[in-house]
Design an enzyme around this catalytic site. Sequence first.
Site, mmCIF file in Angstrom:
data_model
loop_
_atom_site.group_PDB
_atom_site.id
_atom_site.type_symbol
_atom_site.label_atom_id
_atom_site.label_comp_id
_atom_site.label_asym_id
_atom_site.label_seq_id
_atom_site.Cartn_x
_atom_site.Cartn_y
_atom_site.Cartn_z
ATOM 1 C CG ASP A 1 9.837 53.265 -22.365
ATOM 2 O OD1 ASP A 1 9.161 52.392 -21.774
ATOM 3 O OD2 ASP A 1 9.452 53.841 -23.399
ATOM 4 C CG ASP B 1 -10.821 53.798 -26.367
ATOM 5 O OD1 ASP B 1 -11.858 54.454 -26.574
ATOM 6 O OD2 ASP B 1 -10.476 53.413 -25.244
ATOM 7 C CD GLU C 1 -16.769 57.079 -21.772
ATOM 8 O OE1 GLU C 1 -16.300 57.086 -20.626
ATOM 9 O OE2 GLU C 1 -16.255 57.721 -22.720
ATOM 10 C CG ASP D 1 -13.642 58.762 -25.016
ATOM 11 O OD1 ASP D 1 -13.588 58.144 -23.936
ATOM 12 O OD2 ASP D 1 -13.416 59.983 -25.127
ATOM 13 C CG HIS E 1 -9.698 53.727 -18.959
ATOM 14 N ND1 HIS E 1 -10.818 53.106 -19.473
ATOM 15 C CD2 HIS E 1 -9.680 54.967 -19.508
ATOM 16 C CE1 HIS E 1 -11.445 53.939 -20.291
ATOM 17 N NE2 HIS E 1 -10.776 55.070 -20.328
ATOM 18 C CG ASP E 2 -12.261 56.884 -17.660
ATOM 19 O OD1 ASP E 2 -11.106 57.335 -17.598
ATOM 20 O OD2 ASP E 2 -12.965 56.960 -18.685
#
Length: 560
Positions: free
Chosen positions: A25, A98, A256, A199, A329-330
């Site tokens: 997908d 996470d 984080e 996070d 990823h940031d």
Amino acid sequence: MEKKWWKEAVVYQVYPRSFLDSSGDGVGDLRGIIQKLDYIRDLGANVIWLCPIYDSPNADNGYDIRDYRKIMKEFGTMRDFEELLAQAHQKGLKIVMDLVVNHTSDEHEWFQKSRQSPANQYRGYYIWKDGKDGREPNNWGAVFGGSVWKFDESAKQYYMHLFAEKQPDLNWENPEVRKNVYDMMTWWLEKGVDGFRMDVINAISKDQRFPDGEVPPGQKYGDGWKHTTNGPRVHEFLQEMYREVLSKYDVMTVGETGGITTADAQKYAGFDRHELNMVFQFEHVDLGGNENGKWNDRPVALRDLKEIITRWQTELDGKAWNSLYFGNHDQPRSVSRFGSDGEFREKSAKLLATLLLTLQGTPFIYQGEEIGMTNVPFQNIAQFRDIETLNAYRELNDRYPGEEARVMRYIRAKSRDNARTPMQWDDTPNAGFSQAEPWIPVNPNYRRINVSQNLSDPDSVFHYYQKMIRLRRKFPALIYGSYRPLLENHEQVICFEREYHEKTLLIVLNFSKEAAQVRLPDSVGPSGSLLISNDPACENQILSKTMDLPPFESRVYLLS
């Protein structure tokens, strides 16, 4: 120094949406990760950090959680997750989840109930305020642009969102919120997960006065960051979390924590603090900021990077534990930010691997770093998906009207989407990521930069990471050893020693496109043998007090 498994771990971060699509997908999923567990293990990592896989409407790619105890349909089912966990454990891999508990999605059941009535018990689960003088409760700006306040018609009040409008902040002052969070954490730990990456965890305690923030030059909104991070009760909350949940399990925790100092880190991750094992600090990835924040294309100044590395290495030594990373990823791709993604891409990717795996702390490898993936030559704004980038594009165009090329240059350099394009597995269509069109475009360089090519080349970036991880495990000095900086004023070179139990290793790194001449101080030596270099021509060299290092050369010596 007390030995712990999480200090000796090497973590591989997986961004599930972009890792491998098994269902066709165009979106990565849990079964795709299952298919690649052997790949992660063979690299040498032994912990996987999974970015959020919970049920989410994806306003911020899963960091807006609708239900903490369900799996996002695009990613699979809870049965898929349980199989992933079981197979990972069978292969000697741990899974770290996470944990996103500063905020939820506005579609979470708690928020839907919270907005219904001031008398509702859930009203106190979020931060609701009346307006002031016909406007927002204060002038704070949100991380993703605009105000942190959103007026809700049904509630007839403003709610606070540090990030996107669809990410309302939880009210950690409410003990019921904390109890629900701890119950949810326990639920996952009882399933067998091996820890949490937390996070923006240093934002859970806000200054309850909610004062206006200072408005930086050229900005519309006030800086609320100092009022929303490292708040008055944050350590109380984390120590409560440790008491109620974390102390009962042998797990890895990493917070984080943007905007912290080494003194702050000693509180969050101090060996005697009973809060977290380690924290992510941002000083090195925030280098080069200006009036646009991160949105520019300034190069990183090596002297600044060296100073930050040395300060964190020395000031946490014996007091708290570092986490080590150059990309995630940031962030943009590490080789494009800190190395060179052109002629010296492979060599500078290996140099970054050398630095990452020779510092004191737990190293985190972001998917694709181990093959030297680079930033993406996005052609237009339609190719971006990240909410932060799309908001920044609008704001930068307002600031620089008619300068589209400049705006695109800035967001190409720093967009989080650089790290979120599909993992490049091979040179087949869509880089082997999916049989369908991926949710975000593939980096066009996948035909020459991919896993298949790396695995077939014994001198590849992947195989260099393997060697460095083996070297780290062979020499405890690279994990537990003290750090001593050398050549601190050298304009091109990072150089330091790691010492532990009468073993001393010397690391020399040329962060330059030009050759660098190095003269080691008399305190080094007197002799040493080369353990590893990113240049095959350097093999079997013995230590010399004077060295000429080719561009982006890295060397690790065992001193004697």
